[in-house]
Design a protein around this motif. Structure first.
Motif, PDB file in Angstrom:
ATOM      1  N   ALA A 176      18.615  64.378  30.103  1.00  0.00           N
ATOM      2  CA  ALA A 176      18.144  63.093  29.577  1.00  0.00           C
ATOM      3  C   ALA A 176      17.378  62.294  30.625  1.00  0.00           C
ATOM      4  N   THR A 177      17.900  62.204  31.858  1.00  0.00           N
ATOM      5  CA  THR A 177      17.249  61.377  32.881  1.00  0.00           C
ATOM      6  C   THR A 177      15.871  61.913  33.246  1.00  0.00           C
ATOM      7  N   GLY A 178      15.778  63.195  33.547  1.00  0.00           N
ATOM      8  CA  GLY A 178      14.494  63.776  33.940  1.00  0.00           C
ATOM      9  C   GLY A 178      13.477  63.727  32.826  1.00  0.00           C
ATOM     10  N   LEU A 179      13.932  64.024  31.608  1.00  0.00           N
ATOM     11  CA  LEU A 179      13.028  64.012  30.460  1.00  0.00           C
ATOM     12  C   LEU A 179      12.515  62.606  30.190  1.00  0.00           C
ATOM     13  N   GLU A 180      13.399  61.625  30.207  1.00  0.00           N
ATOM     14  CA  GLU A 180      12.991  60.245  29.938  1.00  0.00           C
ATOM     15  C   GLU A 180      12.051  59.726  31.018  1.00  0.00           C
ATOM     16  N   LEU A 181      12.307  60.092  32.271  1.00  0.00           N
ATOM     17  CA  LEU A 181      11.430  59.676  33.364  1.00  0.00           C
ATOM     18  C   LEU A 181      10.046  60.278  33.200  1.00  0.00           C
ATOM     19  N   ALA A 182       9.983  61.567  32.901  1.00  0.00           N
ATOM     20  CA  ALA A 182       8.693  62.235  32.731  1.00  0.00           C
ATOM     21  C   ALA A 182       7.885  61.590  31.612  1.00  0.00           C
ATOM     22  N   ALA A 183       8.536  61.310  30.485  1.00  0.00           N
ATOM     23  CA  ALA A 183       7.839  60.715  29.344  1.00  0.00           C
ATOM     24  C   ALA A 183       7.370  59.299  29.649  1.00  0.00           C
ATOM     25  N   GLU A 184       8.203  58.534  30.342  1.00  0.00           N
ATOM     26  CA  GLU A 184       7.832  57.159  30.663  1.00  0.00           C
ATOM     27  C   GLU A 184       6.640  57.123  31.623  1.00  0.00           C
ATOM     28  N   LEU A 185       6.638  58.027  32.608  1.00  0.00           N
ATOM     29  CA  LEU A 185       5.516  58.107  33.539  1.00  0.00           C
ATOM     30  C   LEU A 185       4.245  58.563  32.823  1.00  0.00           C
ATOM     31  N   ALA A 186       4.388  59.475  31.871  1.00  0.00           N
ATOM     32  CA  ALA A 186       3.222  59.929  31.100  1.00  0.00           C
ATOM     33  C   ALA A 186       2.642  58.783  30.286  1.00  0.00           C
ATOM     34  N   LYS A 187       3.520  57.929  29.742  1.00  0.00           N
ATOM     35  CA  LYS A 187       3.062  56.774  28.978  1.00  0.00           C
ATOM     36  C   LYS A 187       2.300  55.804  29.881  1.00  0.00           C
ATOM     37  N   VAL A 188       2.837  55.551  31.072  1.00  0.00           N
ATOM     38  CA  VAL A 188       2.158  54.679  32.038  1.00  0.00           C
ATOM     39  C   VAL A 188       0.806  55.278  32.415  1.00  0.00           C
ATOM     40  N   ASN A 189       0.782  56.584  32.632  1.00  0.00           N
ATOM     41  CA  ASN A 189      -0.462  57.268  32.983  1.00  0.00           C
ATOM     42  C   ASN A 189      -1.504  57.101  31.883  1.00  0.00           C
ATOM     43  N   GLY A 190      -1.053  57.207  30.624  1.00  0.00           N
ATOM     44  CA  GLY A 190      -1.971  57.025  29.503  1.00  0.00           C
ATOM     45  C   GLY A 190      -2.487  55.604  29.406  1.00  0.00           C
ATOM     46  N   ASN A 191      -1.637  54.626  29.659  1.00  0.00           N
ATOM     47  CA  ASN A 191      -2.053  53.218  29.594  1.00  0.00           C
ATOM     48  C   ASN A 191      -3.092  52.873  30.650  1.00  0.00           C
ATOM     49  N   LEU A 192      -3.055  53.608  31.755  1.00  0.00           N
ATOM     50  CA  LEU A 192      -3.990  53.336  32.854  1.00  0.00           C
ATOM     51  C   LEU A 192      -5.233  54.225  32.804  1.00  0.00           C
ATOM     52  N   SER A 193      -5.362  54.997  31.748  1.00  0.00           N
ATOM     53  CA  SER A 193      -6.457  55.978  31.691  1.00  0.00           C
ATOM     54  C   SER A 193      -7.834  55.322  31.688  1.00  0.00           C
ATOM     55  N   TRP A 223      21.479  48.411  33.568  1.00  0.00           N
ATOM     56  CA  TRP A 223      22.096  49.462  32.748  1.00  0.00           C
ATOM     57  C   TRP A 223      21.521  50.810  33.168  1.00  0.00           C
ATOM     58  N   LYS A 224      22.371  51.712  33.617  1.00  0.00           N
ATOM     59  CA  LYS A 224      21.895  52.957  34.231  1.00  0.00           C
ATOM     60  C   LYS A 224      20.998  53.809  33.332  1.00  0.00           C
ATOM     61  N   PRO A 225      21.253  53.916  32.024  1.00  0.00           N
ATOM     62  CA  PRO A 225      20.332  54.705  31.189  1.00  0.00           C
ATOM     63  C   PRO A 225      18.889  54.199  31.195  1.00  0.00           C
ATOM     64  N   ARG A 226      18.644  53.018  31.794  1.00  0.00           N
ATOM     65  CA  ARG A 226      17.271  52.506  31.848  1.00  0.00           C
ATOM     66  C   ARG A 226      16.691  52.546  33.258  1.00  0.00           C
ATOM     67  N   PHE A 227      17.356  53.256  34.163  1.00  0.00           N
ATOM     68  CA  PHE A 227      16.824  53.361  35.527  1.00  0.00           C
ATOM     69  C   PHE A 227      15.441  53.989  35.534  1.00  0.00           C
ATOM     70  N   HIS A 228      15.195  54.906  34.602  1.00  0.00           N
ATOM     71  CA  HIS A 228      13.869  55.557  34.568  1.00  0.00           C
ATOM     72  C   HIS A 228      12.770  54.537  34.255  1.00  0.00           C
ATOM     73  N   GLU A 229      13.101  53.480  33.508  1.00  0.00           N
ATOM     74  CA  GLU A 229      12.117  52.428  33.227  1.00  0.00           C
ATOM     75  C   GLU A 229      11.845  51.595  34.479  1.00  0.00           C
ATOM     76  N   ILE A 230      12.870  51.362  35.278  1.00  0.00           N
ATOM     77  CA  ILE A 230      12.657  50.654  36.550  1.00  0.00           C
ATOM     78  C   ILE A 230      11.722  51.459  37.429  1.00  0.00           C
ATOM     79  N   ALA A 231      11.973  52.761  37.523  1.00  0.00           N
ATOM     80  CA  ALA A 231      11.151  53.631  38.376  1.00  0.00           C
ATOM     81  C   ALA A 231       9.709  53.704  37.896  1.00  0.00           C
TER      82      ALA A 231
END
Length: 402
Positions: free
Chosen positions: A160-177, A41-49
């Motif tokens: 929507a795509t850029g914002l969601e990607l940025a937030a998802e990457l920030a979440k991953v970054n926080g989980n790996l802190s 589903w394309k709206p979730r491509f940012h989660e794949i990335a």
């Protein structure tokens, strides 16, 4: 007997193939032309990335799904249309070319990011237009996260795509802190407009910006990119923004090769121009829907490029095509906007309702975002399968190790 060929296995194309496959007469044939083997589903491509997508439960195999839902998956990509002979020309994964005869042709290939001919963008930026691009992006991000040190990611476009990607990457970054060997990310979200989510209501943009700032994402508004190279980006003001990985998620258009394909009428964004019935202006046997189509409404407005619009158009066209094969007249597609939901991190979302008068936010709204995806699954696979997937997802979240 009628043969309906649907090009594109995204939200619109897959839903249309599934609905038609389950409802037409046994002697009618539904063929889905799609180069990929699995549906994402394309709206979730940012989660794949970002590496947070569940490949086990949230993908779908076209081949097996088609066998269960009355359509045939033909793995290929459209290259041209011979309208006189009603032949679709395609390119197959083995390098061979082929043709498919059709009685009715539906083009639902979606859209791609618009780089606005920015120098170096195509060569040095990652895009999230296809599942393969999203998977390739994760490979690069995964390597970056494992490389350690301070790293930077530039993302152009705060829709929507850029914002969601940025937030998802920030979440991953926080989980790996807490991982001393993981890279620490600096994320630049770059937008030419004066606010994030420029196509959404102002209040929603303000709420989204506050959340992005909480994630320590560097949001750069009123900033245009003049050029991109291997080291980074240069703004129109001459500022250099060095980065290890760069994404382009600004603007959309249909692919260039779709422009005037088969002599069909298209607009400046390469979208096929259709009537309100979703039939193309120059050929009564060819239809188009989704982001690759310019769909007018009675008041002169155009249907926006949203997943919910693609879903509703697919449901409408399924009824229209079934009726057309039974000798009935086409009816116009009337779109009513149900609001906007944007995911900001894996457990937070913002939504608009009541014609943008009501703004909702929080963890529960994120569940609404997930519900939209589940409704897509219900359309393509039915209520029982959707329910099984929801239960499996919850159990997996409970019992899987961190």
């Amino acid at each position: 007997m009628s043969r309906v060929v649907i090009v594109g296995g995204g939200a619109a194309g897959l839903e249309l193939a599934s609905l038609l496959g389950r409802s037409v007469e046994p002697h009618d044939e539904i063929i889905l032309v799609e180069g990929e083997t699995h549906h994402y589903w394309k709206p979730r491509f940012h989660e794949i990335a970002a590496g947070t997508f569940d490949n086990d439960l949230d993908t779908l195999c076209y081949f097996s799904h088609g066998a269960r839902n009355g359509y045939r998956h033909f793995q290929a990509r459209m290259t041209d249309i011979n309208r006189e002979e009603k032949l679709l020309q395609v390119y197959k994964p083995n390098g061979e070319t082929d043709t498919l005869a059709y009685d009715y042709l539906v083009i639902a290939i979606g859209a791609i990011s618009n780089d606005f001919a920015t120098k170096g963008a195509k060569e040095h930026c990652l895009f999230l237009d296809t599942p393969q691009q999203a998977r390739d992006s994760w490979q690069q991000i995964s390597s970056l996260l494992r490389s350690g040190g301070q790293r930077t990611i530039n993302i152009v476009g705060a829709g929507a795509t850029g914002l969601e990607l940025a937030a998802e990457l920030a979440k991953v970054n926080g989980n790996l802190s807490q991982n001393a060997y993981a890279a620490k990310l600096t994320i630049n979200l770059i937008e030419a407009a004066d606010r994030v989510l420029p196509s959404g209501p102002l209040k929603m943009s303000q709420e989204a910006l506050l959340r992005l700032e909480k994630f320590q994402i560097n949001v750069m508004l009123n900033t245009r990119i003049a050029s991109v190279d291997q080291q980074g980006m240069t703004t129109s003001d001459g500022l250099n923004l060095d980065a290890d990985i760069q994404f382009w998620a600004a603007g959309i258009k249909a692919p260039d090769w779709l422009n005037n394909i088969g002599g069909l009428e298209s607009n400046h964004a390469n979208q096929l121009i259709v009537k309100q019935t979703l039939v193309t202006t120059l050929d009564s046997h060819i239809f188009s829907l989704g982001d690759c189509a310019a769909i007018p409404q009675a008041d002169g407005s155009m249907v926006p490029p949203k997943a919910q619009a693609a879903n509703r158009a697919a449901v409408h066209l399924a009824k229209n095509l079934k009726g057309l094969m039974q000798g009935k007249e086409l009816t116009p597609f009337v779109y009513k906007d149900g609001g906007m939901v944007v995911s900001i991190g894996h457990n937070y979302a913002i939504s608009t309702m009541m014609n943008d008068r009501l703004i909702l936010k929080g963890r529960l709204v994120r569940r609404l975002y997930d519900t939209i995806f589940r409704l897509h699954q219900k359309t393509v696979s039915g209520l029982f399968t959707m329910s099984r997937l929801i239960i499996s997802k919850r159990l997996k979240c409970i019992f899987k190790p961190n």
